[in-house]
Motif scaffolding. Structure first.
Motif, short mmCIF file in Angstrom:
data_model
loop_
_atom_site.label_atom_id
_atom_site.label_comp_id
_atom_site.label_asym_id
_atom_site.label_seq_id
_atom_site.Cartn_x
_atom_site.Cartn_y
_atom_site.Cartn_z
N ILE A 11 0.86 -1.19 0.00
CA ILE A 11 0.00 0.00 0.00
C ILE A 11 0.89 1.24 0.00
CG2 ILE A 11 -1.86 1.23 1.16
CD1 ILE A 11 -2.43 -1.38 2.66
N PRO A 12 0.83 2.09 -1.03
CA PRO A 12 1.76 3.21 -1.11
C PRO A 12 1.45 4.37 -0.19
CG PRO A 12 0.28 3.22 -3.00
CD PRO A 12 -0.02 1.96 -2.24
N LYS A 13 0.17 4.56 0.16
CA LYS A 13 -0.22 5.75 0.92
C LYS A 13 -0.53 5.39 2.36
CE LYS A 13 -2.55 9.02 -0.90
NZ LYS A 13 -3.62 9.87 -1.50
N CYS A 14 0.50 5.51 3.21
CA CYS A 14 0.34 5.22 4.63
C CYS A 14 1.12 6.26 5.43
CB CYS A 14 0.86 3.84 4.97
SG CYS A 14 0.00 2.46 4.20
N LEU A 28 -4.10 5.50 4.27
CA LEU A 28 -4.74 6.71 3.77
C LEU A 28 -5.55 6.47 2.51
CD1 LEU A 28 -1.83 9.28 4.24
CD2 LEU A 28 -3.75 8.81 5.79
N SER A 29 -5.33 5.34 1.84
CA SER A 29 -6.10 5.02 0.63
C SER A 29 -7.41 4.32 0.96
CB SER A 29 -5.27 4.17 -0.33
OG SER A 29 -4.81 3.00 0.31
N PHE A 30 -7.58 3.89 2.18
CA PHE A 30 -8.85 3.35 2.68
C PHE A 30 -8.84 3.50 4.18
CE2 PHE A 30 -5.92 -0.24 2.38
CZ PHE A 30 -6.02 -0.82 3.63
N GLY A 31 -10.02 3.36 4.79
CA GLY A 31 -10.05 3.46 6.25
C GLY A 31 -11.19 4.33 6.75
N PRO A 32 -11.03 4.86 7.99
CA PRO A 32 -9.78 4.94 8.73
C PRO A 32 -9.39 3.60 9.36
CG PRO A 32 -11.57 5.85 10.04
CD PRO A 32 -12.15 5.49 8.71
N GLU A 85 -10.47 7.31 0.02
CA GLU A 85 -9.29 7.93 0.62
C GLU A 85 -9.65 8.65 1.91
OE1 GLU A 85 -6.91 10.33 -1.89
OE2 GLU A 85 -6.32 8.66 -3.18
N VAL A 86 -8.68 8.68 2.81
CA VAL A 86 -8.85 9.28 4.13
C VAL A 86 -8.04 10.57 4.21
CG1 VAL A 86 -8.43 8.96 6.60
CG2 VAL A 86 -9.23 7.03 5.20
N GLU A 98 -9.90 11.45 8.92
CA GLU A 98 -11.32 11.69 8.65
C GLU A 98 -11.69 11.07 7.31
OE1 GLU A 98 -12.31 15.80 8.78
OE2 GLU A 98 -12.27 15.89 10.98
N THR A 99 -12.82 10.39 7.30
CA THR A 99 -13.34 9.83 6.05
C THR A 99 -14.12 10.88 5.29
OG1 THR A 99 -15.46 9.12 7.00
CG2 THR A 99 -13.62 7.60 7.18
N GLN A 100 -14.39 10.56 4.04
CA GLN A 100 -15.39 11.31 3.31
C GLN A 100 -16.77 10.91 3.84
OE1 GLN A 100 -14.76 10.91 -0.99
NE2 GLN A 100 -12.67 10.27 -0.57
#
Length: 290
Positions: A11-14, A28-32, A85-86, A98-100
């Motif tokens: 996962i590249p975005k952490c 950061l690409s899913f979550g939180p 994305e978070v 924070e989520t969308q």
């Protein structure tokens, strides 16, 4: 607390959050999600599933780690996919995730994370974006790694009768699911604690309690994670009065906390907080419960 960007398991975005000998990885690409929690040089306390990079974005995916849900459990509301994305930012020494807005529920989720004095401090929030009030509880779930044993302290033992150290009244409620077998050898229903062990090649099982002792411990190859979560006297707890729930299936064991059920007005939020203590070995106060 130090903050840096990183990759994790493809996962590249952490983000990596570290300090006081503790390391957390949040996605950061899913979550939180807190996908990893460990002591420096140690193993991950959490289970991480092997489909992180090829998960179906249209479906809810278990992923692993620590996540935030809403309760009561209504599948079409609770298991809304958390694949967007978070957003994150720093505030007063903490990291805020924070989520969308979830269009299916008209809510968004927030987790505030800090590492202070050798402990992880979390505040979970659900914000109502709708135009009418919603009845919600905050449900925070930690998916522990294979081989985990959870230890839930019993209430103080009281002899039957009247007077000091005695009682004729109940002191705790325990909730059992339709698939809970009390003779299951993964359970120990003890005088000092209730214990549940993850074991491969077994059917799922779950139980919940009203835990007024305000902590539970989970230990595995990574060490021992003690989760502290304050009971609110008189709280309207769901699932027949549970503020903690514990679920295991092969390869994982979930330690779950639940806030009381609240009526959340439009534009308002409901929150709950946890503190995690991480130990390389099972501490004495937990061993006393075994």
């Amino acid at each position: 607390m130090q903050i840096s960007e990183c990759t994790f398991s493809g996962i590249p975005k952490c983000l990596k959050l570290s300090g006081d000998g503790i390391e957390l990885i949040v996605t950061l690409s899913f979550g939180p999600r807190i996908i990893s929690c460990k002591l420096d040089g140690g193993e991950n306390f959490f289970r991480v599933f092997d489909h992180l990079t090829d998960a179906d974005p249209a479906k809810w995916n278990i992923y692993g780690g620590h996540r935030l849900w809403i309760a009561p459990e209504i599948p079409e509301k609770t298991k809304v996919p958390d694949n967007r994305e978070v957003k994150w930012y720093e505030k007063e020494g903490s990291v805020v995730l924070e989520t969308q807005e979830e269009p299916e529920n008209r809510i968004f989720k927030r987790i505030v994370i800090s590492i202070e004095a050798g402990k992880v401090k979390l505040t979970h929030s659900i914000v109502n974006c709708d135009t009418w009030a919603k009845d919600l509880a905050v449900w925070a779930l930690s998916v522990m790694a294979p081989g985990t044993t959870v230890v839930v302290p019993q209430e103080e033992y009281l002899a039957p009768g009247v007077g000091p150290g005695k009682s004729l009244l109940p002191v705790r409620s325990v909730s059992l699911w339709g698939y809970t077998d009390m003779s299951d050898p993964r359970y120990t229903w003890g005088k000092k604690s209730i214990q549940l062990r993850e074991c491969a090649n077994t059917e799922p099982t779950k139980f919940g309690v009203l835990n007024k002792r305000d902590f539970a411990a989970a230990f595995n190859a990574a060490g021992c994670l003690v989760k502290r979560f304050v009971h609110i006297p008189g709280g309207n707890y769901i699932d027949m009065g549970c503020n903690w729930e514990f679920y295991t299936a092969p390869g994982m064991l979930e330690v779950e906390t639940l806030s009381p059920l609240y009526r959340v007005e439009p534009g308002c939020s409901v929150s709950s907080s946890e503190v995690w203590e991480l130990y390389s070995e099972v501490p004495a106060f937990v061993k006393e419960l075994l």
